[in-house]
Design a protein around this motif. Sequence first.
Motif, PDB file in Angstrom:
ATOM      1  N   SER A 221       0.842  -1.192   0.000  1.00  0.00           N
ATOM      2  CA  SER A 221       0.000   0.000   0.000  1.00  0.00           C
ATOM      3  C   SER A 221       0.880   1.245   0.000  1.00  0.00           C
ATOM      4  O   SER A 221       1.831   1.338   0.776  1.00  0.00           O
TER       5      SER A 221
ATOM      6  N   LEU B 167      -1.836   3.456   2.886  1.00  0.00           N
ATOM      7  CA  LEU B 167      -2.721   2.831   3.870  1.00  0.00           C
ATOM      8  C   LEU B 167      -4.164   3.312   3.706  1.00  0.00           C
ATOM      9  O   LEU B 167      -4.855   3.663   4.672  1.00  0.00           O
ATOM     10  N   GLY B 168      -4.599   3.343   2.442  1.00  0.00           N
ATOM     11  CA  GLY B 168      -5.982   3.714   2.170  1.00  0.00           C
ATOM     12  C   GLY B 168      -6.295   5.178   2.364  1.00  0.00           C
ATOM     13  O   GLY B 168      -7.408   5.533   2.774  1.00  0.00           O
TER      14      GLY B 168
ATOM     15  N   ALA C 283      -4.455   7.301   4.360  1.00  0.00           N
ATOM     16  CA  ALA C 283      -4.127   7.758   5.711  1.00  0.00           C
ATOM     17  C   ALA C 283      -3.128   8.906   5.716  1.00  0.00           C
ATOM     18  O   ALA C 283      -3.004   9.618   6.715  1.00  0.00           O
TER      19      ALA C 283
ATOM     20  N   TYR D 295      -4.004  -3.527   2.954  1.00  0.00           N
ATOM     21  CA  TYR D 295      -3.421  -2.833   4.103  1.00  0.00           C
ATOM     22  C   TYR D 295      -4.292  -3.074   5.326  1.00  0.00           C
ATOM     23  O   TYR D 295      -5.493  -3.321   5.211  1.00  0.00           O
ATOM     24  N   PRO D 296      -3.712  -2.984   6.519  1.00  0.00           N
ATOM     25  CA  PRO D 296      -4.494  -3.111   7.743  1.00  0.00           C
ATOM     26  C   PRO D 296      -5.218  -1.805   8.058  1.00  0.00           C
ATOM     27  O   PRO D 296      -4.815  -0.731   7.600  1.00  0.00           O
ATOM     28  N   ASP D 297      -6.257  -1.885   8.842  1.00  0.00           N
ATOM     29  CA  ASP D 297      -6.996  -0.709   9.289  1.00  0.00           C
ATOM     30  C   ASP D 297      -6.282  -0.121  10.499  1.00  0.00           C
ATOM     31  O   ASP D 297      -6.306  -0.694  11.588  1.00  0.00           O
ATOM     32  N   LEU D 298      -5.647   1.018  10.301  1.00  0.00           N
ATOM     33  CA  LEU D 298      -4.895   1.671  11.380  1.00  0.00           C
ATOM     34  C   LEU D 298      -5.472   3.041  11.710  1.00  0.00           C
ATOM     35  O   LEU D 298      -4.752   3.967  12.068  1.00  0.00           O
ATOM     36  N   ARG D 299      -6.788   3.174  11.615  1.00  0.00           N
ATOM     37  CA  ARG D 299      -7.392   4.501  11.755  1.00  0.00           C
ATOM     38  C   ARG D 299      -7.193   5.107  13.151  1.00  0.00           C
ATOM     39  O   ARG D 299      -7.218   6.323  13.307  1.00  0.00           O
ATOM     40  N   GLU D 300      -7.013   4.280  14.172  1.00  0.00           N
ATOM     41  CA  GLU D 300      -6.793   4.828  15.519  1.00  0.00           C
ATOM     42  C   GLU D 300      -5.336   5.171  15.793  1.00  0.00           C
ATOM     43  O   GLU D 300      -5.012   5.740  16.840  1.00  0.00           O
TER      44      GLU D 300
ATOM     45  N   ARG E 161      -5.400  -6.256  15.670  1.00  0.00           N
ATOM     46  CA  ARG E 161      -5.747  -6.146  14.256  1.00  0.00           C
ATOM     47  C   ARG E 161      -4.564  -6.531  13.365  1.00  0.00           C
ATOM     48  O   ARG E 161      -4.735  -7.173  12.320  1.00  0.00           O
TER      49      ARG E 161
ATOM     50  N   PHE F  53      -4.241  -9.508  10.598  1.00  0.00           N
ATOM     51  CA  PHE F  53      -3.818  -9.160   9.234  1.00  0.00           C
ATOM     52  C   PHE F  53      -2.691 -10.073   8.768  1.00  0.00           C
ATOM     53  O   PHE F  53      -2.679 -10.551   7.634  1.00  0.00           O
TER      54      PHE F  53
END
Length: 472
Positions: free
Chosen positions: A271, A274-275, A277, A306-311, A371, A375
Amino acid sequence: MSQPPITPDSSARAMVAAVRERRVSARELLELHLERIDARNPELNAIVSLDADRARAGADEADRYQSDGGRLGALHGLPFAVKDTHATAGWRTTYGSRLFADHVPDEDELIVERIRRAGVVLLGKTNVPEFAAGSHTFNRVFGTTRNPHDPTRSAGGSSGGAAAALASGMVPLADGSDMGGSLRNPASFCGVVGLRPSLGRVPEWPLYNQWETTSVGGPMARDVGDLALLLGVLAGPDPRAPHALGDPGRVFAEALPPGAGALDGLRVALSVDLGGAFEVDDEVAAVVESSAATFAGAGARVAAAYPDLREADDTFRTLRAWHLHAKLGPLLAEHPGELKQSLADNIRLGEHLSGADVARAYTRRTTLAERMRLFFQQYDVLVLPVSQVPPFPADQEFPAEINGRPMATYLDWMRSAYLITVTGCPAISVPAGWTAAGLPVGVQLVAPHGADRRLLEVAAAFEGAAGVRPRA
């Protein structure tokens, strides 16, 4: 077969072998590096607190010890400069701060203790930002460290002096530390290799808070094989570090598998952002995207994922501010005008954090770790940018914009590194390409927590397949 001559650009492994086989003495090896330092350091300002006389005495002692049949350490005879934030007994250690301009510690911290025990010849320290805060190396004690590929550009930070010294052949190996990218970012900027190990892989002592786990120590080198050599010295448990991982250092020092075969069948997630980010410079993005072909050409299975790393952003910024305030808040209160403004502002952010804020950050960090664990059941390695920009002008504190889009704070351009920090996973920067102006760009390879040895094998295979070699 005759061996090639040893130069400051030889691998650390070749230097160690040459000293052991008495093809070169520690004193001769030191003189080669002192000559290189004389030639490059005045322009680059990578090595500080240089003491050539003490280094020569140390090299002579290393040669006498070998002649007397002493048991040689893994780095016997190698010239070495320690990062100036790592306390070194009897050696000026400033932390990049005028408040410690004349500070000489009484004891080594653990990372330095292990390096010394491995037989190095200390010659000085490597330059850092003030208290290692920020990914551009400048301070009011020694000034700015410059990039060996273009001295008008930043060498990155906070291990910028280490990366610049490595890339220019002033030292064969270097130590560093990484909170938000301080091993990875300068490695990318200077075209060398830098590893942020798994939490607990390289134990640290003493610390003001033994349970603070955003920052880790780790190795830098000109190639992955040399980095593994140094990680073998730095890694391993210690009773003074209760969260240290138990694997002995020799696990990492063992020879890496040859060739790109380690990539065959590897499940790669790649990625660029990361989407969405973070913003990524177009030339950096192109290098990251091109790495997909390198992996695929060596037999890996590459997917856009990609992993969800929104936090992760809020988590990192909260813990960083809390950490800086806890560690440096009293110093700022006592000397309010002595710390650079960006550092002082971040320390003050920590004043306003509540217990609930810190608890939220740790809860979210736990969520992120879980998470990532899930992944990595689907993928073996995650590939993304190390830094969102190539090396920027050295007279700027940080890049104000990327692709014309303004950066709101001096941390925004470092997200690609610090979002990974709070996952606890090991991440390595490996040279992957160049900008049109000839500036190096690395890619960041991330593996599951604890999989440092496997990450080194993948990184070495990618390094060989990519074929990007230093030019500095």
